[in-house]
Design a protein around this motif. Structure first.
Motif, PDB file in Angstrom:
ATOM      1  N   GLN A 204       0.817  -1.215   0.000  1.00 36.54           N
ATOM      2  CA  GLN A 204       0.000   0.000   0.000  1.00 36.54           C
ATOM      3  C   GLN A 204       0.852   1.267   0.000  1.00 36.54           C
ATOM      4  O   GLN A 204       0.576   2.217  -0.732  1.00 36.54           O
ATOM      5  N   ARG A 205       1.908   1.299   0.813  1.00 36.77           N
ATOM      6  CA  ARG A 205       2.757   2.487   0.869  1.00 36.77           C
ATOM      7  C   ARG A 205       3.440   2.748  -0.476  1.00 36.77           C
ATOM      8  O   ARG A 205       3.555   3.888  -0.921  1.00 36.77           O
ATOM      9  N   PHE A 206       3.909   1.678  -1.120  1.00 34.22           N
ATOM     10  CA  PHE A 206       4.549   1.806  -2.433  1.00 34.22           C
ATOM     11  C   PHE A 206       3.559   2.359  -3.450  1.00 34.22           C
ATOM     12  O   PHE A 206       3.895   3.250  -4.241  1.00 34.22           O
ATOM     13  N   MET A 207       2.348   1.821  -3.438  1.00 34.32           N
ATOM     14  CA  MET A 207       1.334   2.264  -4.390  1.00 34.32           C
ATOM     15  C   MET A 207       0.970   3.734  -4.174  1.00 34.32           C
ATOM     16  O   MET A 207       0.766   4.486  -5.123  1.00 34.32           O
ATOM     17  N   LEU A 208       0.882   4.141  -2.910  1.00 34.04           N
ATOM     18  CA  LEU A 208       0.575   5.534  -2.595  1.00 34.04           C
ATOM     19  C   LEU A 208       1.722   6.447  -3.035  1.00 34.04           C
ATOM     20  O   LEU A 208       1.499   7.533  -3.580  1.00 34.04           O
ATOM     21  N   LYS A 209       2.951   5.992  -2.789  1.00 34.20           N
ATOM     22  CA  LYS A 209       4.126   6.801  -3.110  1.00 34.20           C
ATOM     23  C   LYS A 209       4.213   7.089  -4.600  1.00 34.20           C
ATOM     24  O   LYS A 209       4.567   8.207  -5.017  1.00 34.20           O
ATOM     25  N   TYR A 210       3.888   6.119  -5.432  1.00 36.83           N
ATOM     26  CA  TYR A 210       4.020   6.271  -6.876  1.00 36.83           C
ATOM     27  C   TYR A 210       2.682   6.523  -7.573  1.00 36.83           C
ATOM     28  O   TYR A 210       2.527   6.264  -8.770  1.00 36.83           O
ATOM     29  N   ASP A 211       1.689   7.014  -6.789  1.00 36.13           N
ATOM     30  CA  ASP A 211       0.392   7.443  -7.334  1.00 36.13           C
ATOM     31  C   ASP A 211      -0.307   6.344  -8.127  1.00 36.13           C
ATOM     32  O   ASP A 211      -0.892   6.587  -9.188  1.00 36.13           O
ATOM     33  N   LEU A 212      -0.207   5.117  -7.627  1.00 25.25           N
ATOM     34  CA  LEU A 212      -0.923   4.003  -8.256  1.00 25.25           C
ATOM     35  C   LEU A 212      -2.249   3.729  -7.564  1.00 25.25           C
ATOM     36  O   LEU A 212      -2.889   2.710  -7.819  1.00 25.25           O
ATOM     37  N   VAL A 213      -2.651   4.661  -6.703  1.00 26.48           N
ATOM     38  CA  VAL A 213      -3.904   4.543  -5.969  1.00 26.48           C
ATOM     39  C   VAL A 213      -4.771   5.745  -6.301  1.00 26.48           C
ATOM     40  O   VAL A 213      -4.307   6.894  -6.257  1.00 26.48           O
ATOM     41  N   ASP A 214      -6.016   5.489  -6.664  1.00 25.96           N
ATOM     42  CA  ASP A 214      -6.984   6.568  -6.877  1.00 25.96           C
ATOM     43  C   ASP A 214      -7.530   6.978  -5.519  1.00 25.96           C
ATOM     44  O   ASP A 214      -8.485   6.395  -5.016  1.00 25.96           O
TER      45      ASP A 214
END
Length: 616
Positions: A204-214
């Motif tokens: 989750q942190r990785f996805m948030l960091k690289y804007d892969l989360v809407d």
């Protein structure tokens, strides 16, 4: 297969053939899984089914490379056939275990099966065992034929590109799960538990960091919750509740790491004084966990924390929260530590829009003060704008978890360990200064709760508010003399026991010595404060502790941490680790190597799968 290259080629093709066999057997698990409803869900299904069983096959047959190094092709053939037949049979048996209990085979299940003389665990009759043995022999001969066919038709042919395809599918599968987990796409995340030995990737942190989360979509998804609960059926029946004519406000105060004996006139003077008037104190109360995640889960769902991942993957909010919303309660949720890890924002409070997910401050005590400030401001606004509606408050304090209090706060308990250094902790360490620091932090939180109670009194709200005060789990200071410190390391009374107080102006002061648990909170609130008439088992393994008799008291309860769990009674603790290895212990946490499982363990096991879907 005289050359090593041919023997290596044989194993490479055997792994690929085994993928097909495992995948066909593994389809039996999906009898219990709702089929995907989205393109992403189907993508995950078609990448994971072959690639997961490819990984399992690779791990199973890789050790046979040692034999392949030897110029003994017949030995390799026989061992390969044995491994192929045994692994296929074991996977097939696991599907039958999953049919009955919705969990996979572990050491614990095997132990129970071996000691299960009357078929209460897995109801295999003798003719079924005979059939299984015959099937195993047939399986072996079929495996020999498969191996011979590989030698005749496939050895020497290139298989590397097929293995690269499966590796690519495996990486894609885990990426899809990590992406879906971060975006709360339950159509994907709910599938993982149907694969044996699956450890799905989260990032989750990785996805948030690289804007892969809407982020905006994720935020709004809390309002538009799906009614699909995947492989769960929770509650068992739709809640039948009717709002009371004069509903009470409900305030739940939880103190992180609050052990059962850390309540007294000296330690918590304000909570202690509240308990002397119109309050019931439960003296033998236990959390459903020795950790925060399971403790809060058991408090708000009333079921064992072993269900955590299924509830998270399916995005199921607490029925207490949703029913309060249905009855138009104003919701004030204030936690010191963030609500994203553990993912309470996606479980317990998933139905609350614009959730206050964290507090401001550089230390637990600063965040606790910020929590209290924000609560007081929220309540003042609620009373100004929505005075006609009742409110629900959840205040989750964290200072004792970090042994923290402000630098200028009076140190009531002396001497004090000035700085906690975990490397110094051992069996010979003198705990008194450490305990005193902990007690000072509890005393500090009590001062914040004093602000809350005084404010309720000043606003004339206390008489119409049910106040619940408890801890998420206990805290140990080598009480067992086994070098256990803190929590989340065992299932003893020290790590599970917490204070539990119910304040209601209609109560008389009372002290209860019966065993109660966090599982009892939802039934008590539903039955007495929210007008619910369902059978308690529809939504909880607990009971209504304001109206119960001795006969309704279970002789056991279940507690769970992040991976381990335990069945607990007055004099026995059966622990099960994440590999399924079990140990029977006494109340002092000493293992009883020669003692078998208590008879009630079989009954307790059923609670682990009660809320999974049955055959339709």
């Amino acid at each position: 297969m005289k050359s090593f290259s041919n023997r290596f080629s044989f194993l490479a093709w055997l792994i690929l053939i085994n993928v097909v066999i495992f995948s066909l057997i593994g389809l039996r698990y999906f009898h219990w899984m709702p089929w995907p409803e989205s393109t992403l869900g189907w993508s995950y299904f078609f990448t994971t089914l072959p690639s997961h069983y490819w990984l399992l096959s690779l791990l199973i047959f890789l050790p046979l490379l040692v034999i392949a190094l030897l110029p003994l092709p017949r030995l390799l053939l026989i061992v390969s056939a044995i491994v192929l037949s045994l692994s296929s049979t074991l996977l097939l048996v696991d599907t039958f275990v999953f049919d009955q209990y919705r969990f996979h085979i572990s050491y614990f299940v095997i132990d129970l099966m071996l000691s299960d003389t009357d078929g209460q665990v897995i109801s295999f009759s003798w003719d079924m065992w005979a059939l299984l043995l015959a099937g195993l022999l047939i399986c072996f001969f079929v495996a020999v034929l498969v191996c011979l066919a590989i030698i005749r038709f496939l050895v020497g042919r290139k298989s590397r590109y097929l293995h690269l395809v499966f590796l690519t599918l495996l990486l894609a599968s885990h990426f899809l799960h990590a992406l879906s987990d971060a975006n709360s796409i339950h159509d994907v995340t709910s599938q993982a538990r149907f694969y044996p030995l699956m450890h799905a990737t989260t990032a989750q942190r990785f996805m948030l960091k690289y804007d892969l989360v809407d982020k905006e979509k994720l935020k709004n998804s809390r309002v538009n919750l799906t009614t699909n609960t995947g492989d769960l059926i929770y509650p068992k029946s739709m809640l039948q509740c009717e709002k009371l004519e004069q509903p009470k406000n409900i305030l739940v105060v939880v103190i992180d790491s609050w052990r059962a004996d850390a309540i007294s006139k000296e330690i918590t003077p304000n909570i202690f004084n509240l308990a002397q008037k119109n309050a019931i104190t439960f003296n033998k109360h236990f959390s459903g966990s020795n950790s925060t995640r399971g403790g809060i889960f058991s408090l708000f769902y009333g079921v064992p924390p072993t269900y955590w991942h299924s509830f998270l993957n399916n995005g199921i909010p607490s029925p207490l929260i949703t029913e309060l919303q249905n009855q138009r309660y104003d919701m004030g949720v204030f936690a010191s530590a963030q609500l994203r890890k553990p993912e309470f924002d996606r479980t317990v409070f998933a139905s609350i829009n614009n959730l206050r997910a964290e507090s401001q401050g550089g230390s637990p005590s600063e965040r606790d003060i910020n929590l209290t400030d924000d609560w007081l401001a929220w309540l003042a606004e609620q009373q100004t704008n929505n005075v006609a509606d009742p409110f629900f408050g959840f205040l989750f304090y964290d200072a004792p978890h970090g042994y923290d209090y402000p630098a200028n706060y009076p140190e009531v308990f002396q001497p004090v360990w000035e700085k906690v250094n975990y490397f110094q902790l051992n069996s010979d360490f003198e705990p008194t200064p450490f305990v005193n620091r902990y007690l000072n932090s509890v005393h500090f939180v009590d001062s914040q709760i004093e602000r809350v109670i005084k404010d309720l009194k000043l606003k004339g709200l206390l008489d119409n508010t049910l106040v619940v005060i408890t801890g998420d789990h206990g805290q140990e200071f080598n009480d067992l003399n086994m070098n256990y410190w803190g929590h989340n390391s065992n299932f003893s009374t020290w790590q599970l026991g917490v204070p539990f107080i119910l304040y209601d102006s209609n109560f008389s002061k009372e002290s209860v010595d019966a065993t109660t648990t966090h599982y009892d909170v939802i039934p008590t609130l539903f039955e007495n404060y929210l007008g619910c008439t369902n059978s308690l088992s529809d939504y909880s393994v607990g009971r209504d502790i304001l109206n119960f008799d001795k006969e309704s008291e279970k002789p056991w309860f279940i507690a769970a941490s992040y991976s381990d769990y335990a069945f607990i009674s007055d004099n026995r603790i059966v622990t099960v680790d994440d590999f399924g290895r079990s140990i029977v212990r006494d109340n002092n946490y000493q293992p009883l190597a020669k003692e078998g499982f208590p008879s009630w363990v079989l009954q307790a096991m059923k609670a682990l799968s009660f809320y999974f879907k049955d055959e339709e």
